[in-house]
Design an enzyme around this catalytic site. Structure first.
Site, short mmCIF file in Angstrom:
data_model
loop_
_atom_site.label_atom_id
_atom_site.label_comp_id
_atom_site.label_asym_id
_atom_site.label_seq_id
_atom_site.Cartn_x
_atom_site.Cartn_y
_atom_site.Cartn_z
N THR A 22 0.24 -10.60 -2.03
CA THR A 22 0.78 -11.88 -1.59
C THR A 22 -0.32 -12.85 -1.21
O THR A 22 -0.17 -14.07 -1.36
CB THR A 22 1.74 -11.65 -0.40
OG1 THR A 22 2.80 -10.85 -0.86
CG2 THR A 22 2.32 -12.95 0.12
N TYR A 44 8.28 -15.64 -4.91
CA TYR A 44 6.93 -15.91 -5.40
C TYR A 44 6.49 -14.75 -6.26
O TYR A 44 7.13 -13.70 -6.30
CB TYR A 44 5.95 -16.08 -4.22
CG TYR A 44 5.73 -14.80 -3.47
CD1 TYR A 44 6.64 -14.38 -2.50
CD2 TYR A 44 4.63 -13.99 -3.75
CE1 TYR A 44 6.46 -13.19 -1.84
CE2 TYR A 44 4.46 -12.79 -3.08
CZ TYR A 44 5.37 -12.40 -2.14
OH TYR A 44 5.21 -11.22 -1.48
N SER A 96 0.79 -4.83 -4.83
CA SER A 96 0.26 -3.51 -4.48
C SER A 96 1.28 -2.39 -4.66
O SER A 96 0.95 -1.22 -4.53
CB SER A 96 -0.33 -3.50 -3.08
OG SER A 96 0.68 -3.57 -2.11
N GLN A 97 2.54 -2.74 -4.98
CA GLN A 97 3.48 -1.68 -5.36
C GLN A 97 3.04 -1.01 -6.66
O GLN A 97 3.49 0.09 -6.98
CB GLN A 97 4.92 -2.22 -5.48
CG GLN A 97 5.13 -3.34 -6.48
CD GLN A 97 4.95 -4.72 -5.86
OE1 GLN A 97 4.01 -4.95 -5.11
NE2 GLN A 97 5.85 -5.64 -6.16
N THR A 114 0.29 -6.11 0.80
CA THR A 114 0.54 -5.38 2.04
C THR A 114 1.39 -4.12 1.86
O THR A 114 1.38 -3.24 2.71
CB THR A 114 1.23 -6.29 3.08
OG1 THR A 114 2.43 -6.79 2.51
CG2 THR A 114 0.33 -7.42 3.51
N ASP A 115 2.11 -4.03 0.73
CA ASP A 115 3.03 -2.89 0.56
C ASP A 115 2.32 -1.54 0.67
O ASP A 115 2.83 -0.61 1.29
CB ASP A 115 3.73 -2.95 -0.81
CG ASP A 115 4.76 -4.07 -0.88
OD1 ASP A 115 4.91 -4.80 0.11
OD2 ASP A 115 5.42 -4.20 -1.94
N LYS A 170 2.61 -0.57 7.73
CA LYS A 170 3.42 -1.77 7.62
C LYS A 170 4.78 -1.43 8.23
O LYS A 170 5.42 -0.47 7.82
CB LYS A 170 3.56 -2.16 6.14
CG LYS A 170 4.34 -3.45 5.92
CD LYS A 170 4.30 -3.88 4.46
CE LYS A 170 5.05 -5.19 4.28
NZ LYS A 170 4.97 -5.72 2.91
N GLU A 189 10.37 24.64 15.10
CA GLU A 189 11.64 25.16 14.59
C GLU A 189 11.46 25.82 13.23
O GLU A 189 12.40 26.37 12.68
CB GLU A 189 12.65 24.01 14.47
CG GLU A 189 13.06 23.44 15.82
CD GLU A 189 14.03 22.28 15.66
OE1 GLU A 189 15.19 22.52 15.30
OE2 GLU A 189 13.61 21.13 15.88
N1 GLU Z 1 4.74 -6.51 -2.94
C1 GLU Z 1 3.59 -7.31 -2.87
C2 GLU Z 1 2.31 -6.51 -2.65
O1 GLU Z 1 2.25 -5.56 -1.91
C3 GLU Z 1 3.73 -8.34 -1.86
C4 GLU Z 1 3.62 -7.85 -0.46
C5 GLU Z 1 2.44 -8.48 0.22
O2 GLU Z 1 1.35 -8.54 -0.28
O3 GLU Z 1 2.68 -8.91 1.35
O4 GLU Z 1 1.32 -6.88 -3.22
#
Ligand code: GLU
Length: 352
Positions: free
Chosen positions: A38, A51, A84-85, A117-118, A190, A309
């Site tokens: 992002t 976006y 980043s997914q 961020t993913d 995250k 357990e």
């Molecule tokens: N899904 C995207 C990624 O991880 C957008 C999430 C982000 O960067 O905040 O690149």
């Protein structure tokens, strides 16, 4: 009066030249490696959330924050342009090898890595375990794309450069800087899919803070940061999959995976990594077949502990300690490149 103004202007100019001179002589060489996310995202509207991640190239990213040049000699390199997914083992190996090469050839004093961020926390932990140098590698991203109103990327990038340039960051190795906080890679996660304040360390908190151009550290993880896995000759890693635990889960997923060529399985269980009877039987079968089974837990904090357990020794399982399932997978993949000895692998989870 004119003389005083002239004197003032001349002294100001001399001070400026001296200040610039200081920057060129002593400022660190900071290389910014861009992977997308992002922070490089671009949308149609400044107020709507839609976006596309990873669209803005590195040069535009750097030009948008000219203040970064006050903190060092900045260069940029585009390593990937992905959300980043889509991060994967091949890109992790590429990143790790490139960072090791940059430091080995003394091409930079510090690195800032821009990332979605993913999966930022996973890349951070992978790099912590595979980058051989303790020079700062600051991983940064943003929650709002560059085109959004009140976007956070520019500020986060400037902060990350300040962290990379700070003498206080020397020896810290790989760290994550987001939203005025600095985190250790093994603890950070995250925590919100949409909120700006999303990164946190549930068990231990941030190791440092950034505010008003100042970088302060407060804590340091005592987990062994000198242990590094050498991935320089690898093109892939042993396959490890994750299975989620829930009430009334059927053993189907575990059984299917048992009949596949995977080398390891992280079971992200309920509570302290628990499973119901049918899933437990399937996990024991997987373990008997030679698949390394590691129990983690889905609660998001605390630890997964041995022999509470679950008869871990009897069933041949190891536990993830305080690592989340996604980070346990990384440590298990890397551990399996060195050994399949369960005792040694369990020790890795207690030490790294
Ligand atoms: N899904 C995207 C990624 O991880 C957008 C999430 C982000 O960067 O905040 O690149």
């Amino acid at each position: 009066m004119k003389k005083i103004v002239l004197l003032f202007l001349v002294s100001f100019a001399v001070l400026q030249i001296q200040a610039q001179d200081k920057i060129t002589k002593t400022s660190p060489r900071i290389m910014i490696l861009a992977t997308g996310g992002t922070i490089a995202g671009s949308g149609e509207s400044s107020t709507k959330s839609a976006y596309t991640a990873g669209k803005v190239p590195i040069d535009d990213l750097l030009n948008a924050v000219p203040q970064i040049h006050n903190y060092g000699k900045i260069t940029g390199e585009q390593v990937a342009s992905i959300g980043s997914q889509d991060m994967n083992v091949v890109t992790w190996l590429k990143l790790s090898n490139r960072i090791n090469q940059i430091f080995k050839e003394n091409l930079a004093d510090a690195i800032v890595l821009t990332h979605g961020t993913d999966t930022q926390e996973e890349t951070a932990y992978f790099l912590k375990l595979t980058v051989m140098y303790d020079k700062p590698v600051v991983i940064v991203g943003s929650m709002r794309p560059s085109t959004a109103m009140s976007q956070d990327g520019n500020r986060n990038l400037l902060d990350a450069v300040m962290v990379a340039a700070s003498p206080r960051s020397q020896g810290k190795g790989v760290i994550v800087a987001m939203n005025e906080k600095i985190f250790d890679p093994r603890d950070v996660t995250k925590s919100s899919s949409t909120n700006l304040e999303t990164f946190l360390s549930r068990n231990f908190g941030p190791i440092g803070l950034i505010y008003d151009g100042k970088v302060s550290y407060y804590y340091q993880s005592l987990r062994n940061s000198s242990k590094k896995f050498d991935v320089s000759k690898l093109t892939t890693l042993p396959q490890v999959e994750i299975v989620y635990g829930y009430a009334d889960a059927s053993p189907l997923t575990v059984t299917c995976l048992s009949n596949s060529p995977i080398k390891g399985l992280v079971y992200d269980g309920m509570g302290n990594g628990n499973f119901n009877e049918p899933v437990g039987k399937a996990l024991a079968e997987a373990s008997k077949k030679g698949i390394l089974v590691c129990r983690s837990n889905r609660t998001g904090s605390g630890r997964t502990t041995l022999e509470n357990e679950v008869d871990d020794a009897g069933l041949g399982f190891v536990v993830a300690d305080d690592l989340s399932a996604q980070k346990a997978r990384i440590l298990l993949m890397l551990s399996l490149t060195e050994t399949s000895d369960k005792i040694k692998i369990q020790q890795n989870f207690f030490e790294y």
